[in-house]
Design a protein around this motif. Structure first.
Motif, PDB file in Angstrom:
ATOM      1  N   TRP A 107       0.246  -1.416  -0.380  1.00  0.00           N
ATOM      2  CA  TRP A 107       0.133  -0.403  -0.265  1.00  0.00           C
ATOM      3  C   TRP A 107       0.824   1.288   0.273  1.00  0.00           C
ATOM      4  O   TRP A 107       2.038   1.317   0.870  1.00  0.00           O
ATOM      5  CB  TRP A 107      -0.706   0.028   1.281  1.00  0.00           C
ATOM      6  N   ALA A 108       0.715   2.567  -0.337  1.00  0.00           N
ATOM      7  CA  ALA A 108       0.834   3.343  -0.487  1.00  0.00           C
ATOM      8  C   ALA A 108      -0.158   4.270  -0.258  1.00  0.00           C
ATOM      9  O   ALA A 108      -1.058   4.230  -0.648  1.00  0.00           O
ATOM     10  CB  ALA A 108       1.632   3.864  -2.201  1.00  0.00           C
ATOM     11  N   HIS A 109       0.735   5.940   0.554  1.00  0.00           N
ATOM     12  CA  HIS A 109      -0.050   6.732   1.283  1.00  0.00           C
ATOM     13  C   HIS A 109       0.222   7.875   0.293  1.00  0.00           C
ATOM     14  O   HIS A 109       1.767   8.058   0.466  1.00  0.00           O
ATOM     15  CB  HIS A 109      -0.209   6.891   2.539  1.00  0.00           C
ATOM     16  N   ASN A 115      -6.442   8.942   1.023  1.00  0.00           N
ATOM     17  CA  ASN A 115      -4.854   8.767   0.039  1.00  0.00           C
ATOM     18  C   ASN A 115      -4.199   7.422   0.586  1.00  0.00           C
ATOM     19  O   ASN A 115      -3.084   7.257  -0.192  1.00  0.00           O
ATOM     20  CB  ASN A 115      -4.135   9.755   0.699  1.00  0.00           C
ATOM     21  N   TYR A 116      -4.959   6.058   0.489  1.00  0.00           N
ATOM     22  CA  TYR A 116      -3.803   5.083   0.209  1.00  0.00           C
ATOM     23  C   TYR A 116      -4.266   4.477  -1.398  1.00  0.00           C
ATOM     24  O   TYR A 116      -5.952   4.678  -1.824  1.00  0.00           O
ATOM     25  CB  TYR A 116      -4.564   4.030   1.631  1.00  0.00           C
ATOM     26  N   SER A 117      -3.690   3.894  -1.685  1.00  0.00           N
ATOM     27  CA  SER A 117      -4.058   3.147  -3.306  1.00  0.00           C
ATOM     28  C   SER A 117      -3.367   2.137  -2.949  1.00  0.00           C
ATOM     29  O   SER A 117      -1.651   1.392  -1.832  1.00  0.00           O
ATOM     30  CB  SER A 117      -3.343   4.067  -4.213  1.00  0.00           C
ATOM     31  N   LYS A 118      -3.741   0.725  -3.131  1.00  0.00           N
ATOM     32  CA  LYS A 118      -2.989  -0.669  -3.314  1.00  0.00           C
ATOM     33  C   LYS A 118      -2.610  -0.444  -4.354  1.00  0.00           C
ATOM     34  O   LYS A 118      -2.580   0.423  -5.402  1.00  0.00           O
ATOM     35  CB  LYS A 118      -3.958  -1.581  -3.741  1.00  0.00           C
ATOM     36  N   ILE A 146       3.118   0.903   3.162  1.00  0.00           N
ATOM     37  CA  ILE A 146       3.255  -0.278   3.881  1.00  0.00           C
ATOM     38  C   ILE A 146       2.910  -1.425   3.619  1.00  0.00           C
ATOM     39  O   ILE A 146       2.493  -1.711   1.761  1.00  0.00           O
ATOM     40  CB  ILE A 146       1.948  -0.098   4.564  1.00  0.00           C
ATOM     41  N   ASN A 147       3.668  -2.842   3.763  1.00  0.00           N
ATOM     42  CA  ASN A 147       3.835  -3.691   3.280  1.00  0.00           C
ATOM     43  C   ASN A 147       3.008  -5.250   3.998  1.00  0.00           C
ATOM     44  O   ASN A 147       3.092  -5.198   5.321  1.00  0.00           O
ATOM     45  CB  ASN A 147       4.900  -4.445   2.486  1.00  0.00           C
ATOM     46  N   ILE A 148       1.470  -5.428   3.482  1.00  0.00           N
ATOM     47  CA  ILE A 148       1.676  -6.223   4.898  1.00  0.00           C
ATOM     48  C   ILE A 148       1.319  -7.994   3.673  1.00  0.00           C
ATOM     49  O   ILE A 148       0.706  -8.136   3.117  1.00  0.00           O
ATOM     50  CB  ILE A 148       0.559  -6.137   5.037  1.00  0.00           C
ATOM     51  N   MET A 149       2.030  -8.935   4.498  1.00  0.00           N
ATOM     52  CA  MET A 149       2.048 -10.509   4.348  1.00  0.00           C
ATOM     53  C   MET A 149       1.466 -11.020   5.636  1.00  0.00           C
ATOM     54  O   MET A 149       2.136 -11.423   6.569  1.00  0.00           O
ATOM     55  CB  MET A 149       3.404 -11.050   4.149  1.00  0.00           C
ATOM     56  N   LYS A 150       0.840 -12.058   4.835  1.00  0.00           N
ATOM     57  CA  LYS A 150      -0.333 -13.322   5.880  1.00  0.00           C
ATOM     58  C   LYS A 150       1.123 -14.544   5.817  1.00  0.00           C
ATOM     59  O   LYS A 150       1.377 -14.693   4.809  1.00  0.00           O
ATOM     60  CB  LYS A 150      -1.049 -13.532   5.488  1.00  0.00           C
ATOM     61  N   LEU A 151       1.455 -14.671   6.617  1.00  0.00           N
ATOM     62  CA  LEU A 151       2.263 -16.183   7.300  1.00  0.00           C
ATOM     63  C   LEU A 151       1.459 -17.241   7.525  1.00  0.00           C
ATOM     64  O   LEU A 151       1.041 -17.094   7.873  1.00  0.00           O
ATOM     65  CB  LEU A 151       3.774 -15.604   8.228  1.00  0.00           C
ATOM     66  N   ASN A 152       1.945 -18.039   5.956  1.00  0.00           N
ATOM     67  CA  ASN A 152       1.317 -19.799   6.680  1.00  0.00           C
ATOM     68  C   ASN A 152       1.790 -20.456   8.033  1.00  0.00           C
ATOM     69  O   ASN A 152       2.746 -20.511   7.445  1.00  0.00           O
ATOM     70  CB  ASN A 152       0.906 -20.359   5.330  1.00  0.00           C
TER      71      ASN A 152
END
Length: 176
Positions: free
Chosen positions: A33-35, A52-55, A170-176
């Motif tokens: 994500w960027a702001h 103002n967030y965009s993926k 902002i990077n968001i990663m789900k870990l399994n």
């Protein structure tokens, strides 16, 4: 026997034949994500608005969402599990001073923000106005146990000078 699409061969040990299996682990969600940025005043905390967030990129067909409109942007999670949170920004104070980057966590559907997911120590900016901003980044983990209640928001807190935060990632990663 060729298995099915996506399967891999796994070993059952020294005396067992290999078996086809569906792999587990890895990432199941990866969003960037960027702001566009935010201005702030001396001594005034600022949390980035939701408008103002965009993926920028998504490695999965994610359903990560940001709400909040013109007020504080709040990230909601599509599923429970452990998430890696990466937060970076260029920060420029209008004079020498300090600031902190912060990612707050809520466990009660954004009624209160009590969990410091990312809370930097004082970061010093020796620059003066119109000079190059400081680049800073932080990362942490956030265990989502309830998708209704567990939320995140990001900002700059306790700046000793007015200034701006730009190129926020902002990077968001789900870990399994």
């Amino acid at each position: 026997n060729y298995g099915t699409s996506g399967q891999v061969l796994t070993s059952g040990g020294a005396s067992a034949a290999p078996q086809w299996a569906t792999p587990s682990g890895g990432l199941s969600l990866a969003d960037e994500w960027a702001h566009s940025g935010a201005n702030f005043n001396s001594g005034q905390d600022v949390y980035y608005d939701g408008t103002n967030y965009s993926k920028m990129n998504s490695a999965t067909s994610s359903v990560m969402t940001v709400t909040g409109g013109g007020s504080e942007g709040v990230f909601a999670f599509p599923s429970t599990g452990m998430y890696r949170i990466y937060y970076a920004a260029y920060v420029n104070l209008n004079g020498s001073g300090y600031y902190r980057l912060r990612c707050f966590g809520s466990r009660d559907n954004a009624s209160s923000w009590t969990e410091n997911v990312i809370y930097s120590q004082n970061l010093e900016d020796h620059n003066s106005a119109n000079s190059h901003p400081d680049y800073t980044n932080h990362e942490s983990f956030f265990n989502v146990t309830n998708t209704t209640n567990d939320k995140l928001k990001f900002g700059v807190i306790v700046p000793t000078q007015a200034g701006s935060a730009d190129s926020i990632r902002i990077n968001i990663m789900k870990l399994n």
